[in-house]
Scaffold this motif. Sequence first.
Motif, PDB file in Angstrom:
ATOM      1  N   ILE A  19       0.843  -1.198   0.000  1.00 61.07           N
ATOM      2  CA  ILE A  19       0.000   0.000   0.000  1.00 61.07           C
ATOM      3  C   ILE A  19       0.878   1.247   0.000  1.00 61.07           C
ATOM      4  N   ALA A  20       0.517   2.203  -0.834  1.00 57.14           N
ATOM      5  CA  ALA A  20       1.155   3.520  -0.778  1.00 57.14           C
ATOM      6  C   ALA A  20       0.056   4.561  -0.606  1.00 57.14           C
ATOM      7  N   VAL A  21       0.166   5.347   0.451  1.00 62.12           N
ATOM      8  CA  VAL A  21      -0.856   6.341   0.789  1.00 62.12           C
ATOM      9  C   VAL A  21      -0.303   7.734   0.495  1.00 62.12           C
ATOM     10  N   LEU A  22      -1.130   8.560  -0.115  1.00 64.01           N
ATOM     11  CA  LEU A  22      -0.716   9.947  -0.353  1.00 64.01           C
ATOM     12  C   LEU A  22      -1.148  10.811   0.833  1.00 64.01           C
ATOM     13  N   ALA A  23      -0.181  11.493   1.423  1.00 65.03           N
ATOM     14  CA  ALA A  23      -0.486  12.334   2.583  1.00 65.03           C
ATOM     15  C   ALA A  23       0.044  13.743   2.338  1.00 65.03           C
ATOM     16  N   PHE A  24      -0.325  14.640   3.197  1.00 63.78           N
ATOM     17  CA  PHE A  24       0.153  16.021   3.082  1.00 63.78           C
ATOM     18  C   PHE A  24       0.260  16.599   4.485  1.00 63.78           C
ATOM     19  N   ARG A  25       1.060  17.636   4.611  1.00 63.12           N
ATOM     20  CA  ARG A  25       1.264  18.264   5.906  1.00 63.12           C
ATOM     21  C   ARG A  25       0.487  19.570   5.988  1.00 63.12           C
ATOM     22  N   THR A  26      -0.144  19.803   7.142  1.00 71.41           N
ATOM     23  CA  THR A  26      -0.859  21.063   7.321  1.00 71.41           C
ATOM     24  C   THR A  26      -0.855  21.444   8.797  1.00 71.41           C
ATOM     25  N   THR A  86       7.431   4.230   6.678  1.00 70.71           N
ATOM     26  CA  THR A  86       6.672   3.019   7.000  1.00 70.71           C
ATOM     27  C   THR A  86       5.479   3.385   7.881  1.00 70.71           C
ATOM     28  N   MET A  87       4.302   2.975   7.450  1.00 71.38           N
ATOM     29  CA  MET A  87       3.093   3.373   8.177  1.00 71.38           C
ATOM     30  C   MET A  87       2.691   2.339   9.216  1.00 71.38           C
ATOM     31  N   TYR A 118     -14.047   1.935   7.429  1.00 69.33           N
ATOM     32  CA  TYR A 118     -13.008   2.884   7.033  1.00 69.33           C
ATOM     33  C   TYR A 118     -12.000   2.223   6.101  1.00 69.33           C
ATOM     34  N   LEU A 119     -11.796   2.804   4.962  1.00 66.03           N
ATOM     35  CA  LEU A 119     -10.722   2.350   4.070  1.00 66.03           C
ATOM     36  C   LEU A 119      -9.368   2.463   4.772  1.00 66.03           C
ATOM     37  N   THR A 120      -9.285   3.465   5.619  1.00 70.08           N
ATOM     38  CA  THR A 120      -8.013   3.766   6.278  1.00 70.08           C
ATOM     39  C   THR A 120      -7.550   2.659   7.229  1.00 70.08           C
ATOM     40  N   ASP A 121      -8.483   1.799   7.658  1.00 67.43           N
ATOM     41  CA  ASP A 121      -8.101   0.693   8.546  1.00 67.43           C
ATOM     42  C   ASP A 121      -7.300  -0.372   7.803  1.00 67.43           C
ATOM     43  N   LEU A 122      -7.257  -0.253   6.481  1.00 69.20           N
ATOM     44  CA  LEU A 122      -6.468  -1.184   5.666  1.00 69.20           C
ATOM     45  C   LEU A 122      -5.001  -1.201   6.090  1.00 69.20           C
ATOM     46  N   ILE A 123      -4.513  -0.041   6.505  1.00 67.38           N
ATOM     47  CA  ILE A 123      -3.081   0.065   6.807  1.00 67.38           C
ATOM     48  C   ILE A 123      -2.733  -0.821   8.017  1.00 67.38           C
ATOM     49  N   ALA A 124      -3.558  -0.715   9.073  1.00 67.94           N
ATOM     50  CA  ALA A 124      -3.318  -1.539  10.270  1.00 67.94           C
ATOM     51  C   ALA A 124      -3.488  -3.024   9.923  1.00 67.94           C
ATOM     52  N   LEU A 125      -4.487  -3.332   9.099  1.00 67.50           N
ATOM     53  CA  LEU A 125      -4.717  -4.731   8.710  1.00 67.50           C
ATOM     54  C   LEU A 125      -3.519  -5.291   7.951  1.00 67.50           C
ATOM     55  N   ALA A 126      -3.000  -4.490   7.033  1.00 65.45           N
ATOM     56  CA  ALA A 126      -1.847  -4.932   6.251  1.00 65.45           C
ATOM     57  C   ALA A 126      -0.668  -5.201   7.172  1.00 65.45           C
ATOM     58  N   ARG A 127      -0.442  -4.298   8.094  1.00 67.08           N
ATOM     59  CA  ARG A 127       0.670  -4.434   9.024  1.00 67.08           C
ATOM     60  C   ARG A 127       0.526  -5.693   9.874  1.00 67.08           C
ATOM     61  N   GLU A 128      -0.718  -5.939  10.349  1.00 70.57           N
ATOM     62  CA  GLU A 128      -0.967  -7.130  11.165  1.00 70.57           C
ATOM     63  C   GLU A 128      -0.674  -8.408  10.400  1.00 70.57           C
ATOM     64  N   SER A 129      -0.873  -8.360   9.067  1.00 66.72           N
ATOM     65  CA  SER A 129      -0.590  -9.582   8.304  1.00 66.72           C
ATOM     66  C   SER A 129       0.837  -9.575   7.749  1.00 66.72           C
ATOM     67  N   GLY A 130       1.682  -8.738   8.342  1.00 61.83           N
ATOM     68  CA  GLY A 130       3.110  -8.759   8.006  1.00 61.83           C
ATOM     69  C   GLY A 130       3.446  -8.052   6.698  1.00 61.83           C
ATOM     70  N   ARG A 131       2.514  -7.243   6.188  1.00 60.99           N
ATOM     71  CA  ARG A 131       2.768  -6.496   4.955  1.00 60.99           C
ATOM     72  C   ARG A 131       3.113  -5.050   5.294  1.00 60.99           C
ATOM     73  N   ARG A 132       3.641  -4.338   4.287  1.00 63.72           N
ATOM     74  CA  ARG A 132       4.098  -2.986   4.540  1.00 63.72           C
ATOM     75  C   ARG A 132       3.246  -1.951   3.796  1.00 63.72           C
ATOM     76  N   ALA A 133       2.988  -0.858   4.471  1.00 67.53           N
ATOM     77  CA  ALA A 133       2.346   0.294   3.826  1.00 67.53           C
ATOM     78  C   ALA A 133       3.293   1.478   3.966  1.00 67.53           C
TER      79      ALA A 133
END
Length: 454
Positions: free
Chosen positions: A133-140, A156-157, A205-220
């Motif tokens: 997973i690659a997430v686009l973020a921005f700073r504000t 690494t997220m 939430y689509l955003t919960d994908l990141i935690a799920l990926a991490r739990e299954s040993g994958r990287r975001a």
Amino acid sequence: MAESLASPVAAVILAAGKGTRMKSETHKVLHPIGGRPMLMHLMSSLGELLPQRTLVVVGDRAEQLQAALTGTGAELVVQQPQLGTGHAVLQAVDAMPDFAGTTLILFGDVPLLTPATMKRLLEAVDRPGGPDIAVLAFRTDTPGAYGRVIADADGTMHRIVEAKDASAEELQVRLCNSGLMAVRSEHLGGWLRALRNDNAAGEYYLTDLIALARESGRRAVVLEGSPEEVIGVNSRNELAVAEGLFQARYRQNLMALGVTLVAPESVFFSHDTEIGADTLVEPHVVFGPGVRIAAGATIRAFSHLEGAEVASGCEVGPYARLRPGTVLHQGAKVGNFVETKKAVLGAGAKANHLSYLGDAEIGAKANIGAGTITCNYDGFLKYRTVIGEGAFIGSNSSLVAPVNIGAGAIVGAGSAVTKDVETDSLTLVRAPQESKPGWAARFRAQMQARKDKR
Ligand code: UD1
Ligand code: CA
């Protein structure tokens, strides 16, 4: 697929939100920026990535999106009811069970994302052994309601936490989720199905994908972009802000291509405006859709152009209005308070002042005098006026179409021309002039005497 990417791309554009804050009968993603619906900005940027599939997730007003997307190859997927961004993406993923590659998730109301950024996201996951997973973020400094990105310094997220669910400490995070991401397709469906809605909003939430990926040993991983590029449009105010950003970007691009904008912030472009190098655009000019200006033309202040083609060496305005179907050939001039519609002006032809030229063909070097009007409409149908090369139309003439003025002909000022005019002839259509020498002086004397007696 874009040649630099190894895997095929499927684009998923979320557009099922209600968009209530727009207060509009029109679907939010169909509101225009630079004269083109927001959704079509995304479609056009996506075009550069040659996606294998493009799916648009829609809730209400599906028929409006259907109409807008006809012929684009994009497919509509209905999400009913709308249970959150994760649920929305799942509807699309379920509609393409055989897809293998990278899924690019976009929001229909985030229209200014560039193809370059889309590609950055895709490239980040486009290699075996890389992140999923690659997430686009921005700073504000005003992160407000955005999801906060919890990540290491190397990108690494760990997870994204929605503002509503965030702790006081998490709310301090300035790195925000744009919502847009690229996800390898292998595990996407499984993760989406594993999402739960036990959160503050009760949504998937689509955003919960990141935690799920991490739990299954994958990287975001998180990629940072500019806040301007990921601006979302939820209200008319934000629509105006997005329009402003679009215009600023367009002006910069044109200036980089060699166009002079004397006062860039006062000139407005459409998504398809084309202008060649060394063309000068004075302040307060508006370009509607479908305008093409060649190199080396001059567009003077306060002109409005739409559906018009202007060759090099032409001068337009000040205060000219070029409407659709206007074509100005090399060096033609259209001056102040001249309106043209479906009018072709040959090379060097001039209409310098106060005219209406509609459904007209004007030969090279013809001179259209001030106040000339083509009477092209009888209340029912439209008719053409054809003016030959080098003809001279005297000021304040009415050319009642259909009518042909031969090459080299001269039409006397004030003529109301209803019949064809021969080549090289002089045509006068007006009452002959009658003069009475001394009459005015006698009149004045008489009237003064009458007045003095009272
Ligand atoms: C979402 C993100 C948030 C991010 C923000 C950026 C989630 C859970 N949160 O929040 O981290 O900072 O975007 O703007 O993803 N949509 C659907 N179906 C739905 C819900 C939404 O299609 O059921 C679409 C909307 O039309 C919109 C997009 O998804 O285009 C985002 O939805 P929105 O409700 O605006 O998300 P946020 O809560 O703002
Ligand atoms: Ca939003």
